[in-house]
Design a protein around this motif. Sequence first.
Motif, mmCIF file in Angstrom:
data_model
loop_
_atom_site.group_PDB
_atom_site.id
_atom_site.type_symbol
_atom_site.label_atom_id
_atom_site.label_comp_id
_atom_site.label_asym_id
_atom_site.label_seq_id
_atom_site.Cartn_x
_atom_site.Cartn_y
_atom_site.Cartn_z
ATOM 1 N N VAL A 183 -5.620 5.707 -1.343
ATOM 2 C CA VAL A 183 -4.551 5.650 -0.332
ATOM 3 C C VAL A 183 -3.314 4.964 -0.904
ATOM 4 O O VAL A 183 -2.181 5.406 -0.684
ATOM 5 N N ALA A 184 -3.517 3.876 -1.658
ATOM 6 C CA ALA A 184 -2.387 3.170 -2.268
ATOM 7 C C ALA A 184 -1.653 4.078 -3.248
ATOM 8 O O ALA A 184 -0.420 4.060 -3.321
ATOM 9 N N GLY A 185 -2.417 4.879 -3.988
ATOM 10 C CA GLY A 185 -1.779 5.819 -4.912
ATOM 11 C C GLY A 185 -0.904 6.816 -4.182
ATOM 12 O O GLY A 185 0.207 7.141 -4.632
ATOM 13 N N LEU A 186 -1.374 7.299 -3.039
ATOM 14 C CA LEU A 186 -0.581 8.237 -2.244
ATOM 15 C C LEU A 186 0.675 7.561 -1.691
ATOM 16 O O LEU A 186 1.726 8.199 -1.563
ATOM 17 N N MET A 187 0.564 6.276 -1.360
ATOM 18 C CA MET A 187 1.682 5.551 -0.759
ATOM 19 C C MET A 187 2.765 5.168 -1.772
ATOM 20 O O MET A 187 3.877 4.803 -1.376
ATOM 21 N N THR A 188 2.448 5.244 -3.057
ATOM 22 C CA THR A 188 3.390 4.788 -4.076
ATOM 23 C C THR A 188 4.706 5.556 -4.035
ATOM 24 O O THR A 188 5.781 4.983 -4.185
ATOM 25 N N ARG A 189 4.617 6.860 -3.832
ATOM 26 C CA ARG A 189 5.841 7.653 -3.782
ATOM 27 C C ARG A 189 6.717 7.241 -2.599
ATOM 28 O O ARG A 189 7.935 7.178 -2.691
ATOM 29 N N GLY A 190 6.086 6.925 -1.462
ATOM 30 C CA GLY A 190 6.835 6.451 -0.301
ATOM 31 C C GLY A 190 7.458 5.098 -0.556
ATOM 32 O O GLY A 190 8.563 4.807 -0.077
ATOM 33 N N LEU A 191 6.767 4.266 -1.320
ATOM 34 C CA LEU A 191 7.309 2.955 -1.675
ATOM 35 C C LEU A 191 8.604 3.115 -2.471
ATOM 36 O O LEU A 191 9.584 2.394 -2.237
#
Length: 306
Positions: A183-191
């Motif tokens: 999930v954190a990997g998926l959120m990285t682009r949003g970050l």
Amino acid sequence: MKTSSISIFQRPIWVVGLALTAAIAWGWAYPLIKLGFEEFCITPDMTGSKILFAGIRFALSGFIILAIARGTKRNFAVRNKASWLYILVFALMNTSLHYACFYIGLSHSEGARAAILNSLGVFLLVLLACMCFKSDRLTVRKIVGCSVGFAGILALNIGSADSGQFTLIGDGMIILNALCSAVAGLMTRGLSRRVDIFVGTGYSLAFGGILLIVPGVAMNGTLPHVTFTGLAILMALIGISSLGFALYNKLLSCNPVGKVAIFNSLIPVVGAITSCLCLHETFYWKYIIAATLATAGIYVINKGKR
């Protein structure tokens, strides 16, 4: 588009080199963590001390990244208040929950089972990215690459001792750790759309580390025996976290997620080999088989990418 106008973090040769650097650095963390526990006299039943140790490591890593970002005049501006909430959630997923689940699960699960289950995060991220991002299409190449890479992780554990039955506190926590990682990997682009990715990485490690230190102390966690060697090991782990997360998050922010994440299938392989070198553990030929399969999986996924 001309090659000269493309960031080095998007050029294939640099993506491979930097992703390998992050994976190899994280692989070295396995023996260093074991050596750190030994040097600080943290025993297997001292869960609070393990979480505290992890919290100190990641909090200091975050502060170092933020200090470097300040020194290089990075933009610290955050888009809005909602973005701060996003950063906090990312810190929980990427650092706090991720590593709390990992350390607790590892304390109640056999090493071979934990290694297999922990590697699920790599392949979950590759597959979930195909569901969430148009740039990450599910292809035969990715399916084959993930299968071959996972076969390498399985090969790493062939012939190990009886690993026992499934337990919620052990295997269940390792699976939650893998989910948090994906999930954190998926959120990285949003970050990267809310704050400079380098600054965001620093925030996530610093906040996440602090959110590990608090429960670690609440669980009566301590560093029982502080030595110069122990501090040197801790500093090495801090350096690994700073380098690994800074490179990995930057690569995830500007490349198809699956293309970068698959390199993490090498981490358990590197961890096993470095453990043999540093901890004088027995070397098995299966490590070569595992490394070959993991490398083949990476090659298949990246084959033909320009």
